[in-house]
Scaffold this motif. Structure first.
Motif, PDB file in Angstrom:
ATOM      1  N   LEU A 100       9.134 -34.008 -31.087  1.00 15.74           N
ATOM      2  CA  LEU A 100      10.064 -33.391 -30.138  1.00 15.74           C
ATOM      3  C   LEU A 100      10.826 -34.478 -29.403  1.00 15.74           C
ATOM      4  N   ASP A 101      12.138 -34.561 -29.661  1.00 16.63           N
ATOM      5  CA  ASP A 101      12.967 -35.578 -29.018  1.00 16.63           C
ATOM      6  C   ASP A 101      13.501 -35.122 -27.674  1.00 16.63           C
ATOM      7  N   GLY A 102      13.768 -33.829 -27.539  1.00 20.09           N
ATOM      8  CA  GLY A 102      14.317 -33.297 -26.305  1.00 20.09           C
ATOM      9  C   GLY A 102      14.498 -31.799 -26.419  1.00 20.09           C
ATOM     10  N   VAL A 103      14.769 -31.161 -25.290  1.00 17.57           N
ATOM     11  CA  VAL A 103      14.928 -29.711 -25.243  1.00 17.57           C
ATOM     12  C   VAL A 103      16.214 -29.384 -24.490  1.00 17.57           C
ATOM     13  N   VAL A 104      16.977 -28.442 -25.036  1.00 16.41           N
ATOM     14  CA  VAL A 104      18.181 -27.960 -24.371  1.00 16.41           C
ATOM     15  C   VAL A 104      17.922 -26.561 -23.817  1.00 16.41           C
ATOM     16  N   ARG A 131       7.152 -32.659 -17.233  1.00 24.24           N
ATOM     17  CA  ARG A 131       5.747 -33.120 -17.198  1.00 24.24           C
ATOM     18  C   ARG A 131       5.235 -33.514 -18.578  1.00 24.24           C
ATOM     19  N   LEU A 132       5.868 -32.983 -19.621  1.00 24.98           N
ATOM     20  CA  LEU A 132       5.506 -33.410 -20.979  1.00 24.98           C
ATOM     21  C   LEU A 132       6.077 -34.786 -21.300  1.00 24.98           C
ATOM     22  N   GLY A 133       6.981 -35.247 -20.432  1.00 19.01           N
ATOM     23  CA  GLY A 133       7.649 -36.520 -20.697  1.00 19.01           C
ATOM     24  C   GLY A 133       8.773 -36.380 -21.707  1.00 19.01           C
ATOM     25  N   VAL A 134       9.341 -35.175 -21.784  1.00 15.07           N
ATOM     26  CA  VAL A 134      10.384 -34.880 -22.770  1.00 15.07           C
ATOM     27  C   VAL A 134      11.723 -34.720 -22.052  1.00 15.07           C
ATOM     28  N   PRO A 135      12.792 -35.312 -22.554  1.00 17.56           N
ATOM     29  CA  PRO A 135      14.118 -35.140 -21.946  1.00 17.56           C
ATOM     30  C   PRO A 135      14.567 -33.679 -21.990  1.00 17.56           C
ATOM     31  N   PHE A 136      15.311 -33.285 -20.964  1.00 17.72           N
ATOM     32  CA  PHE A 136      15.804 -31.911 -20.871  1.00 17.72           C
ATOM     33  C   PHE A 136      17.266 -31.942 -20.468  1.00 17.72           C
ATOM     34  N   ALA A 137      18.079 -31.060 -21.049  1.00 18.09           N
ATOM     35  CA  ALA A 137      19.498 -30.977 -20.699  1.00 18.09           C
ATOM     36  C   ALA A 137      19.899 -29.513 -20.631  1.00 18.09           C
ATOM     37  N   ARG A 138      20.839 -29.205 -19.738  1.00 16.07           N
ATOM     38  CA  ARG A 138      21.335 -27.833 -19.578  1.00 16.07           C
ATOM     39  C   ARG A 138      22.726 -27.699 -20.203  1.00 16.07           C
ATOM     40  N   ASP A 147      12.433 -18.559 -21.882  1.00 25.43           N
ATOM     41  CA  ASP A 147      11.969 -19.826 -21.306  1.00 25.43           C
ATOM     42  C   ASP A 147      10.500 -20.074 -21.644  1.00 25.43           C
ATOM     43  N   LYS A 148       9.677 -19.052 -21.451  1.00 24.23           N
ATOM     44  CA  LYS A 148       8.243 -19.206 -21.696  1.00 24.23           C
ATOM     45  C   LYS A 148       7.952 -19.448 -23.182  1.00 24.23           C
ATOM     46  N   LEU A 149       8.621 -18.693 -24.039  1.00 23.04           N
ATOM     47  CA  LEU A 149       8.381 -18.845 -25.475  1.00 23.04           C
ATOM     48  C   LEU A 149       8.899 -20.191 -25.976  1.00 23.04           C
ATOM     49  N   LEU A 150      10.029 -20.639 -25.437  1.00 23.16           N
ATOM     50  CA  LEU A 150      10.554 -21.951 -25.801  1.00 23.16           C
ATOM     51  C   LEU A 150       9.585 -23.046 -25.370  1.00 23.16           C
ATOM     52  N   TYR A 151       8.943 -22.860 -24.221  1.00 26.64           N
ATOM     53  CA  TYR A 151       7.961 -23.843 -23.762  1.00 26.64           C
ATOM     54  C   TYR A 151       6.765 -23.908 -24.712  1.00 26.64           C
ATOM     55  N   VAL A 152       6.289 -22.757 -25.189  1.00 28.24           N
ATOM     56  CA  VAL A 152       5.156 -22.738 -26.131  1.00 28.24           C
ATOM     57  C   VAL A 152       5.499 -23.545 -27.376  1.00 28.24           C
ATOM     58  N   ILE A 153       6.696 -23.312 -27.910  1.00 26.13           N
ATOM     59  CA  ILE A 153       7.117 -24.046 -29.109  1.00 26.13           C
ATOM     60  C   ILE A 153       7.275 -25.528 -28.795  1.00 26.13           C
ATOM     61  N   ALA A 154       7.893 -25.840 -27.654  1.00 27.06           N
ATOM     62  CA  ALA A 154       8.128 -27.237 -27.281  1.00 27.06           C
ATOM     63  C   ALA A 154       6.820 -27.998 -27.108  1.00 27.06           C
ATOM     64  N   ALA A 155       5.868 -27.380 -26.431  1.00 23.61           N
ATOM     65  CA  ALA A 155       4.581 -28.057 -26.206  1.00 23.61           C
ATOM     66  C   ALA A 155       3.868 -28.332 -27.524  1.00 23.61           C
ATOM     67  N   ALA A 156       3.955 -27.388 -28.464  1.00 17.14           N
ATOM     68  CA  ALA A 156       3.321 -27.589 -29.766  1.00 17.14           C
ATOM     69  C   ALA A 156       4.020 -28.695 -30.554  1.00 17.14           C
ATOM     70  N   GLY A 190      16.092 -25.740 -28.645  1.00 16.93           N
ATOM     71  CA  GLY A 190      16.758 -25.296 -27.431  1.00 16.93           C
ATOM     72  C   GLY A 190      16.787 -23.786 -27.366  1.00 16.93           C
ATOM     73  N   GLY A 191      17.254 -23.269 -26.230  1.00 15.65           N
ATOM     74  CA  GLY A 191      17.326 -21.815 -26.132  1.00 15.65           C
ATOM     75  C   GLY A 191      17.690 -21.338 -24.748  1.00 15.65           C
ATOM     76  N   GLU A 192      17.718 -20.015 -24.628  1.00 13.44           N
ATOM     77  CA  GLU A 192      18.077 -19.336 -23.393  1.00 13.44           C
ATOM     78  C   GLU A 192      16.932 -18.440 -22.933  1.00 13.44           C
ATOM     79  N   ASN A 193      16.886 -18.174 -21.635  1.00 10.16           N
ATOM     80  CA  ASN A 193      15.828 -17.299 -21.141  1.00 10.16           C
ATOM     81  C   ASN A 193      16.004 -15.862 -21.606  1.00 10.16           C
ATOM     82  N   SER A 194      17.198 -15.509 -22.081  1.00 11.26           N
ATOM     83  CA  SER A 194      17.426 -14.175 -22.629  1.00 11.26           C
ATOM     84  C   SER A 194      16.716 -13.952 -23.953  1.00 11.26           C
ATOM     85  N   GLY A 195      16.232 -15.019 -24.567  1.00  9.72           N
ATOM     86  CA  GLY A 195      15.485 -14.885 -25.804  1.00  9.72           C
ATOM     87  C   GLY A 195      16.133 -15.498 -27.022  1.00  9.72           C
TER      88      GLY A 195
END
Length: 450
Positions: free
Chosen positions: A281-285, A300-307, A265-274, A327-332
């Motif tokens: 960036l159109d959206g994150v899964v 808060r980035l104003g980016v769509p999110f879907a699970r 989750d944290k690493l995906l956020y770093v990539i998404a924010a960049a 997109g990604g999983e918290n497992s890495g």
């Protein structure tokens, strides 16, 4: 209709027990080969061709030979890549214009497990319809093509080198990793001879960990599923960062110089924010397991999110459905479709490092806007055939926890797609409450199966 052999990530089990036996795997290779022959319309005399890669489990030798025999009997040529990460098979299948790729691996599982998973010609997981067709052919007797139509096999001597160059190509040309000391834990797995070369050739000083596979030690106290090993290595060797992969190289966990562990989750956020800062960036899964804090930070980035459902194949399906790239999983498992067709631990690490280099930040600084909710995950082993969804005590414990959390948290129970486990997850604002409720539900499950 439920599938008999294929799970969320191919066919997997304990070696020597059905379905991971030499006889079944040969039949699987034959069934997959016949399916390919029937589906492909190649010029006369040309055979379909598949690539087979594996991780470092000792059983890989046996299963590789069985698969090779099955494909050859079906009239399919085989290219053997040897030990390479799962995403390397996806890349090489696409780059070599082959009809399919096959990986012999049980990912993060112990050495006594193994599995077979397939990639399409485009380097993505096989569609459900093709897997269903292979399963249907498995119910038929195994045959053999005419002698003149049997498949051939050869080894690819430069498979590792090709993949190393591909990984490096996903890192910006104007950047390098000079001045960074990176502790790199390869889990005694498929990336042991590849990942160190990638980071070294980009300029980093590599401190290798988990690069001495012996067939029995894959994932044993090392790698992305055991990040404390990497944490200790980072602190002991004074590394700037730590990178941990799993046994087949498609998961990523990182550690900063202070010993803080960063999950998917944290690493995906770093990539998404960049990507967002660059306007691409159109959206994150994410998945059902993604932390609420991650979802809120993406918002808060104003980016769509879907699970998506848990499993990288479901993340990939939703990305294609939405037309998004990240997109990604918290497992890495992290998927960057602007870089690769599947999740790739090495490529994902390079995207994180590129973001940090471009922004001049540390991991801690890049994640400063993330505030995660406490989350507790407990795995409870289930006996074969146990219907946990029909158990009233488990349902009552789940409902009680959900009512107490209200809208300030979540309760999720789901079976593992690869092991006989029920995963109990509770998330909320109060850590003590989350721990108590998770233990209560897990206790109800344990009582029900005793």
């Amino acid at each position: 209709m439920g599938r008999k052999y294929f799970g969320t990530d191919g066919v997997r089990g304990r070696v020597g027990e059905a379905p991971i036996t030499p006889e079944f795997v040969m039949r699987l290779g034959y069934a997959a080969g016949v399916t390919l022959v029937a589906r492909e319309h190649l010029p006369h005399g040309e055979h379909p061709a598949v690539l087979i890669g594996k991780d470092t489990r000792i059983s890989g030798y046996m299963l590789e030979a069985a698969l090779q025999a099955g494909f050859a009997a079906a009239g399919v040529d085989v290219m053997l890549a040897g030990p390479v990460p799962t995403p390397a098979v996806a890349y090489l299948t696409r780059a070599l214009r082959l009809q399919a790729g096959v990986v012999i691996s049980a990912s993060h599982n112990p050495f006594f497990d193994n599995g077979i998973k397939f990639f399409s010609a485009g380097g993505t997981k096989l569609p459900d319809a093709v897997e269903a067709e292979i399963e249907a052919r498995l119910e038929q007797p195994m045959g053999c093509a005419d002698a003149a139509r049997l498949g051939r096999a050869r080894r690819i001597g430069d498979a590792a080198g090709r993949y190393i160059e591909f990984c490096k190509s996903t890192f910006p040309n104007e950047l390098d990793l000079r001045g960074l000391r990176i502790a790199l834990d390869c889990a005694h797995g498929a990336a042991y001879h590849i990942a160190p070369a990638v980071f070294h050739e980009l300029g980093a000083e590599v401190l290798p960990v988990g690069v001495e596979p012996n067939g029995l030690n894959i994932n044993d106290g090392v790698g992305a599923t055991r990040p404390d090993n990497l944490r200790q290595a980072v602190l002991a060797q004074g590394a700037d960062l730590g990178v941990a992969l799993d046994g087949d190289g498609d998961r990523l966990i990182m550690v900063d110089r202070g010993g803080e562990i960063y999950d998917g989750d944290k690493l995906l956020y770093v990539i998404a924010a960049a990507r967002h800062a660059e306007g691409r960036l159109d959206g994150v899964v994410g998945t059902l397991m993604s932390n609420l804090g991650f979802e809120h930070a993406i918002g808060r980035l104003g980016v769509p999110f879907a699970r998506a459902r848990v499993g990288d194949r479901y993340v990939l399906e939703l990305l294609h459905e939405r037309g998004w790239k990240l997109g990604g999983e918290n497992s890495g498992h992290i998927i960057c479709l602007d870089r690769h067709s599947t999740g790739d631990g090495i490529v994902s690490a390079l995207q994180v490092l590129a973001a940090l280099r471009q922004q001049g930040r540390t991991l801690a600084e890049a994640c400063a806007d993330l505030v995660f909710y406490p989350q507790r995950l407990i795995n409870v082993r289930l006996p074969a055939g146990f219907d946990w969804q029909a158990d009233r005590a488990i349902a009552a414990a789940r409902e009680t926890a959900a009512a107490e959390l209200g809208e300030g948290g979540r309760v999720l129970l789901r079976p593992s797609g690869t092991e006989p486990l029920l995963r109990v997850m509770v998330e909320g604002r109060d850590g003590a409450q989350v721990e108590r409720l998770a233990e209560a539900i897990a206790g109800a499950v344990r009582s029900a199966v005793e």
